[in-house]
Design an enzyme around this catalytic site. Sequence first.
Site, PDB file in Angstrom:
ATOM      1  N   SER A   1      -9.171  -0.486   7.663  1.00  0.00           N
ATOM      2  CA  SER A   1      -9.005   0.065   6.392  1.00  0.00           C
ATOM      3  C   SER A   1      -8.599  -1.658   5.464  1.00  0.00           C
ATOM      4  O   SER A   1      -7.711  -1.715   4.540  1.00  0.00           O
ATOM      5  CB  SER A   1      -8.224   0.936   5.915  1.00  0.00           C
ATOM      6  OG  SER A   1      -8.692   1.154   6.104  1.00  0.00           O
ATOM      7  N   SER A  44      -9.184   1.741   3.030  1.00  0.00           N
ATOM      8  CA  SER A  44      -8.035   2.316   2.879  1.00  0.00           C
ATOM      9  C   SER A  44      -7.449   1.260   1.411  1.00  0.00           C
ATOM     10  O   SER A  44      -6.943   2.129   0.572  1.00  0.00           O
ATOM     11  CB  SER A  44      -7.999   3.602   3.411  1.00  0.00           C
ATOM     12  OG  SER A  44      -7.001   2.780   3.921  1.00  0.00           O
ATOM     13  N   LYS A  87       0.951  -1.160  -0.013  1.00  0.00           N
ATOM     14  CA  LYS A  87       0.120  -0.053   0.033  1.00  0.00           C
ATOM     15  C   LYS A  87       1.316   1.311   0.018  1.00  0.00           C
ATOM     16  O   LYS A  87       1.607   1.491   1.192  1.00  0.00           O
ATOM     17  CB  LYS A  87      -1.000  -0.382   1.602  1.00  0.00           C
ATOM     18  CG  LYS A  87      -1.773   1.150   1.246  1.00  0.00           C
ATOM     19  CD  LYS A  87      -2.848   0.685   2.866  1.00  0.00           C
ATOM     20  CE  LYS A  87      -4.298   2.225   2.694  1.00  0.00           C
ATOM     21  NZ  LYS A  87      -4.532   1.373   3.435  1.00  0.00           N
TER      22      LYS A  87
END
Lengths: 490, 490
Positions: free
Chosen positions: A178, A154, A79
């Site tokens: 997330s 996210s 990420k």
Amino acid sequence: MSLTRSSAIELNRLFVSGEVSAREIVQTYLERAEQWDRRVGAFLELYRDEALARADELQRKRDSGAELGALAGVPISVKDVLCHRGHVTSCASKMLQRFESPYTATAIERLLADDAILIGRTNMDEFAMGGSTENSALGTTRNPWDLDRVPGGSSGGAAASVSADFCPIAIGSDTGGSIRQPAAYCGVSGLKPTYGRVSRYGLVAFASSLDQVGPLARSVGDLAVALRSLAGYDGRDSTSAPREVPDYAASLEEAMAGVRIGLLEEQLSQLHPAIRDAVTGAAETLASLGAVVEPVALPHAEYGVATYYLIAPSEASSNLARYDGVRYGLRVEAADHAEGGLVGMYGATRSRGFGPEVKRRIMLGTYALSAGYYDAYYLKALKARRLIQDDYRRAFERVDLLLGPTTPSPAFRLGELTDDPLELYLQDLFTVTANLAGVPALSVPAGLTEEGLPVGIQLQARPFDEARLLQVAGRYQAATDWHTRRPRIA
Amino acid sequence: MNMASFRTVIGLEVHVQLKTRTKLFCRCSTRFGAPPNTQVCPVCTGMPGALPKLNRRALELAVLAGMALHCEIPRFTKWDRKNYFYPDLPKGYQISQYDLPVSQNGYLEIGDDQGRFASKRVGIIRAHLEEDAGKSMHDEAAGVAESRIDLNRTGTPLLEIVSRPDMASAREAKAYLTELKLLLEYLGVSDCNMQEGSLRVDANVNLHIDTDSGTIATPIVEVKNMNSFRAVERALEFEARRQYDQWRQTGERLGDVPKQTRGWDDQREVTVPQREKEESSDYRYFPDPDLVPVVWSDAELAAIRQRLGASPREVRSRLIQEAGLSAYDAGVLVQQGPAMIAYWDAVIAEGVSPKRAANWLQQDILRLLKERSESIDEFPVSAEQLAELLRQVESGKLNTTRGREVLTVMVEEGRDLVSSMESLGIREVDASELETLCRELLQKNPSVVEDVRAGKVKAIGALIGQARKLNPNADPGAVRNLLMEMVNRS
């Protein structure tokens, strides 16, 4: 089985045994990502040349007879919230779009030390704020199961990258769900470790007391291998725990007879029916495997979202103050702003650099911390957080694990909730409490809706009891095949 | 109109840089004077994802200082973020301590050796630890205003010591600062060097004025930009007069106007209103989630207390009581700092009389140090060598004048005592040599002999002068005694 469907453990075995070269593994995954990611949008950048060069380097290391790490030969996506020296770390924000980190996060150092091959950085909600990845300023990510739907967030790019078989393991971060929520939306497994289990050094902070780095994968077995690599004390993070890291993979093999599982019955109302069925079905499966299932309650969990949306923005408002255009990242000169000079530069930079959701949370947090409001909001939230922690403590006096849904509903359509932030925040209802309490939690696939969308169940454990969490989830996956279902990207 | 009687009320906020090799939250050097931005890292430049790690030594020094200031050391202390935007504040917040400082509720005893004010205790509200900001340098050359920022100082540990408004004059304020500086130097907690910015002072001052309708207070003014203790004294004297005049003109009282900040202009010797920082009023303090609170054990605090040496006050009374020095002499010596006291102790340990040692240190050693711009640590004559010299003086083998000459040679040529005396041709004059010398003088000066016989004893002085020319090593006292004896005998 094709390489793109093999587990990380299997890929490592194939590479170490010499059956498949590292280059072949990386090449296969890169080709798949290059072919399909135009549709999915999981990656912000693929490290093609670097990943291949590293594959060759690892190959030489293997061929020389040197000992290899547990992740040798395994392609992993990261990420875009973890700093990696010499690489852009954008947090999917215009603010850091061209920011190249001068140092490397501990989590990434550990993966590299275990000979992992990083194949790219994945899209996310800007600064990890959001639950759909629609807040990315740098691109759209779609759910591989239905390209009209969001992947969640996210860590949406991370979940999509695993779901679409672009890599067997993705590294994400979880502040209020997330990792788990996008894992549920995309039909993959995702683990948020105990607060302090994985170093946050180099994880770009959203809400420091809640943030935690964790893995997403196609199976619990791969989560165990990834966690083993990520976890451990780090002297550079004061909140990191000086505790031994168990061999999680070994605990997967243990039988689960006598494990006590608390079913969070209150969370079963107002659920999408497929999710309710997934949770009750999982309870039956686990009982049949020898677990003792009984109902438990977290009486203050209903205040979780309200508490979370005071604490997280408060910390964020301070954590994001450093993006001021002075030292790095975007700078917009004052000429573009009503006020001139320094204040104008601050205003112009932050107005242009941050997207609407980030601004909303900075404002919420600034307000909650302001003189005259602090006691009513931030301090009150800290007290509610303590009540929620007490709920967990009491629940774990009776049971070893908590079982419930990961999300109230499956993945929604792109654009469906963009005008309704409150409804979007409510998607975090079941996940935020684990962050507030600091306990480990994971989501595993446990069913499909009538429309064919995956749904997830959530298991939560006592602090630092990831071994138990992985063990029970592993037994569940051994008895079911939901986690083996894959989308057809079309 | 008569001058109304008033009292000046002064409280001081002192920032001292703690003497650590590395910064408060990272491992960068705190060395002064390095080229800009060469002592920085991801942590102190506020890079995304970087985390603070407490420097334990800085914390211990802060506790030590608190103990020496008779403060309570609470068992629990924590770190808070003070949020504001400024270009030399990389994170957009300063890590400081808000409601639970490392030490509180102490006092510092001050006095005046000339009795200009009575000894008193100045209360210490708190002494807390915080990180320093960087330095902004404004270059307005060539018509282009340009600001540059040096972050070398960013993150340097500071102890902020806040006094109660217990000082009633500029003289008391100066005495407080002098004693505080000395105390911190004796503790080894700080170098307290104002030029290098390791000690900074802000003052809060107002007046309590007696009027017919009771005592009124003038608005409190914060005075900044005082770069020496002398500047503090003058600024406070000025400010008291200014406030009195202001009150006479406007009648403004405390509460009528917002608190004002004024800066001391050293050239013009006035205080002038200062522009406030852009964002000053609401710092939105909240606990820093990146740092864990400190909980002290008895053993830890006891270990720190063991390191508490004698305070300047204690050293002064020791010198007065044990060595019989006057309060003034003791004050002058202690004022020189702990290294001078160590030197003194070493001289005394060699058996030199305290009074003589005190005279020589104050008159000769201090003068030489000043001339040579040296500290006592750098002084070429060791305490043992000086003691040897003083023993020669004490035994009468050297008179004071000759002793000074020898000392000068020892210092300037780096010779030891014997070789210095040799280089000056100093050797002992034996009894027969002395007798020969005196006999010759009397034979050559019959008129002097007659004068002396006639009762003009002073006339002998001329012979002593001649004796010195003939043999500089002859002790004038011994020469006088022998001459008188010979005159009386003959």
